[in-house]
Design a protein around this motif. Structure first.
Motif, short mmCIF file in Angstrom:
data_model
loop_
_atom_site.label_atom_id
_atom_site.label_comp_id
_atom_site.label_asym_id
_atom_site.label_seq_id
_atom_site.Cartn_x
_atom_site.Cartn_y
_atom_site.Cartn_z
N ALA A 151 31.09 48.61 6.10
CA ALA A 151 31.89 48.70 4.92
C ALA A 151 32.24 50.04 4.59
CB ALA A 151 30.80 48.34 3.78
N VAL A 152 31.46 51.33 5.04
CA VAL A 152 31.81 52.58 4.77
C VAL A 152 33.28 52.88 5.49
CG1 VAL A 152 31.48 55.02 5.19
CG2 VAL A 152 29.60 53.34 4.05
N LEU A 153 33.27 52.25 6.92
CA LEU A 153 34.24 52.41 7.69
C LEU A 153 35.67 51.69 7.16
CD1 LEU A 153 35.43 53.43 10.48
CD2 LEU A 153 34.59 51.42 11.50
N LYS A 154 35.45 50.57 6.53
CA LYS A 154 36.53 49.77 6.11
C LYS A 154 37.02 50.60 4.92
CE LYS A 154 36.03 45.40 6.42
NZ LYS A 154 35.66 43.94 5.94
N THR A 155 36.33 51.12 4.05
CA THR A 155 36.87 51.76 2.78
C THR A 155 37.27 53.25 3.02
OG1 THR A 155 34.64 52.33 2.03
CG2 THR A 155 35.88 50.23 1.28
N GLY A 161 26.91 41.38 4.54
CA GLY A 161 26.46 42.83 4.00
C GLY A 161 27.79 43.61 4.09
N GLU A 162 28.71 43.47 5.08
CA GLU A 162 29.97 44.51 5.12
C GLU A 162 30.70 44.21 3.98
OE1 GLU A 162 33.71 44.50 8.07
OE2 GLU A 162 32.01 43.74 8.87
N CYS A 163 30.97 42.97 3.97
CA CYS A 163 31.94 42.30 2.65
C CYS A 163 31.20 42.64 1.19
CB CYS A 163 32.06 40.83 2.92
SG CYS A 163 32.68 40.45 4.32
N GLY A 172 34.88 50.25 -2.82
CA GLY A 172 36.11 50.58 -3.18
C GLY A 172 36.00 51.36 -4.48
N PRO A 173 35.87 50.88 -5.67
CA PRO A 173 35.93 51.42 -6.79
C PRO A 173 34.90 52.58 -6.81
CG PRO A 173 34.91 49.15 -7.15
CD PRO A 173 35.70 49.36 -5.83
N PHE A 174 33.65 52.49 -6.39
CA PHE A 174 32.88 53.55 -6.52
C PHE A 174 33.01 54.70 -5.78
CE2 PHE A 174 28.72 55.21 -4.40
CZ PHE A 174 28.24 55.87 -5.62
N PHE A 175 33.77 54.68 -4.48
CA PHE A 175 34.28 55.72 -3.60
C PHE A 175 35.42 56.27 -4.44
CE2 PHE A 175 32.94 54.53 0.89
CZ PHE A 175 31.37 54.33 0.38
N GLN A 176 36.17 55.60 -5.05
CA GLN A 176 37.13 56.23 -5.81
C GLN A 176 36.91 57.01 -6.87
OE1 GLN A 176 41.29 55.41 -5.13
NE2 GLN A 176 40.99 57.25 -6.19
N TRP A 177 35.83 56.49 -7.62
CA TRP A 177 35.03 57.27 -8.85
C TRP A 177 34.42 58.64 -8.34
CZ3 TRP A 177 30.13 58.44 -9.88
CH2 TRP A 177 29.77 58.77 -11.11
N LEU A 178 33.79 58.49 -6.97
CA LEU A 178 33.17 59.73 -6.74
C LEU A 178 34.30 60.66 -6.16
CD1 LEU A 178 30.61 58.32 -3.92
CD2 LEU A 178 30.10 59.33 -6.35
#
Length: 448
Positions: free
Chosen positions: A30-34, A148-150, A157-163
């Motif tokens: 999931a980290v790689l995907k986002t 778990g990936e999904c 997505g929104p969490f990384f954008q906020w970070l």
């Protein structure tokens, strides 16, 4: 009792292992995907071309695949637990050192190489140990673990954008690295199942009386922990070669859309908050596609290779249509179609590999398949970035991905034709054996 102990428990503590694998899938794939959320930030910081920046993802994907056979071998020599813990430490190191952001080459070595190796050393044994714990319920257990990936991609997505907005891209990398340390906790929970069974298996082959040896070995062969030899000779099988070529072409395409979806939305003037939601939509429909296709495949209504060919064709069609989007709504719709069909493909493509090589060689085939298709994951994003630079439009990357998938579907069709031809040939060879003599009376005379 020895044979019984070597069989997967199909439950019990195995569900703890499934939950741990679920977490590992989220903290790696999931980290790689986002990671596309960092693309524009890193590109602007170093003032580099899209093709240069995309090499970070290319290196990560390539090392992820190249490290799979190494991770599998280490699991045999040591334990799945030890390899997963090592992977968590490597993933943290890649993000923590990437926080320094010294140069683009530095990013290749840290968030590219170290992160890719960490993902490989975590993802591969996590998928493997689930199969060790389950036999009859293996499909369900793998479906839950891969989900778990999904699930994580939906929130990342929104969490990384906020970070990124709060701490900048460097600070966000450091925080994400700290979160990935939880992979080590998941690894601790992956209690080894193979250790005692391997010793018992060795005794069973040397100490079992001749009368019971065959049945005992047959039972033990049902457990994946017994198959230890890596079969490199699979590269000489035409069916495997065709499927490996499909894997290379598919890998060239699969990692392009998540990488360029965010930059494409920015080029359309879509707000950053709405852009992050696209990745969440992608994760939700991906999750739905995996579950639905996995359920349908278990009904055995459609041959798995036919189902995979169908999903690949639908993905390529959605990728060709996605660049036609000119606002958030249309982009979200096309993204939804792509994500759903991508999920259906992920749900069935490993099953097709098992059908191609058979279960005795499946472990070797999986490691070898990932090793071979790493070339596609390495070249694909960089090639798409080069095409984007030449065209001056992010849409070109999606056209390239769609066209490559169409080509990959052709190899699936060829594989299916080869399999059908061999099936007809084997049936033809079996029929004469049923009656070696032309007349029933001659059979009677032979018996007399």
């Amino acid at each position: 009792m020895q044979a019984k102990d070597s069989n997967p428990p199909d439950g019990g503590y195995g569900w703890v292992v499934v939950v741990s694998a679920f977490m590992v899938m989220g903290l790696t794939a999931a980290v790689l995907k986002t990671f596309g959320l960092f693309f524009v930030e890193i590109q602007q910081h170093f003032d580099e071309l899209a093709s240069t920046t995309s090499w970070i993802t290319s290196v990560t994907i390539a090392i992820f695949h190249l490290g799979a056979p190494v991770a599998s071998s280490l699991c045999v020599r040591y334990t799945h637990r030890a390899v997963v813990i090592t992977g968590g430490l490597l993933a943290f190191s890649g993000m923590a050192l990437g926080f320094l952001g010294l140069s683009m080459v530095w990013m290749y070595a840290t968030t590219g190489f170290l992160q890719g190796l960490g993902i490989s050393f975590s993802w591969t044994p996590a998928i493997s140990i689930v199969s060790h714990y389950f036999s009859k319920k293996r499909a369900l257990a793998n479906a839950i673990a891969s989900a778990g990936e999904c699930a994580f991609a939906f929130t990342f997505g929104p969490f990384f954008q906020w970070l990124i907005s709060q701490y900048g891209w460097k600070g966000a990398l450091l925080i994400i690295g700290g979160i990935q340390l939880n992979i080590c906790v998941c690894g601790v929970l992956m209690r080894p199942l193979a250790s005692s069974c391997l010793i018992e298996a060795g005794h069973s082959e040397t100490e079992t009386p001749p009368g019971n040896g065959a049945s005992r070995i047959d039972k033990e062969d049902k457990s994946p922990i017994i198959h230890k030899t890596f079969n490199w000779m699979l590269v000489r099988q035409p069916e495997f070669v065709l499927y490996a070529i499909f894997g290379i072409l598919a890998a060239m395409s699969f990692f392009v859309p998540p990488l360029f979806l965010v930059p494409l939305s920015y080029s359309l003037g879509i707000d950053e908050s709405w852009t992050a939601s696209l990745l969440s939509i992608l994760a939700v429909v991906d999750f739905a596609g995996r579950l639905l296709c996995g359920w349908y495949a278990n009904l055995h209504i459609t041959k798995t290779v036919h189902l995979l060919t169908m999903t690949i064709t639908l993905i390529s069609t959605s990728l060709m249509l996605l660049p036609l989007a000119n606002n958030y709504l249309s982009l979200a719709i096309f993204t939804g179609f792509y994500g759903f069909f991508f999920g259906t493909t992920v749900a069935v493509h490993i099953t097709v590999l098992a059908d191609v090589v058979g279960m005795p060689d499946f472990d070797s085939a999986l490691g070898l398949f990932m090793l071979i298709r790493s070339t596609g994951g390495f070249v694909g994003p960089a090639l798409a970035g080069l095409i984007v630079d030449m065209a001056g439009d992010y849409r070109a990357g999606f056209y390239m991905a769609g066209a490559t998938l169409v080509l990959s579907a052709g190899f699936l069709v060829t594989l299916d034709q080869l399999q059908q031809r061999k099936e007809r040939r084997s049936q033809t060879n079996i029929k004469p054996e049923k009656s070696t003599l032309p007349y029933p009376s001659l059979h009677l005379l032979k018996l007399q």
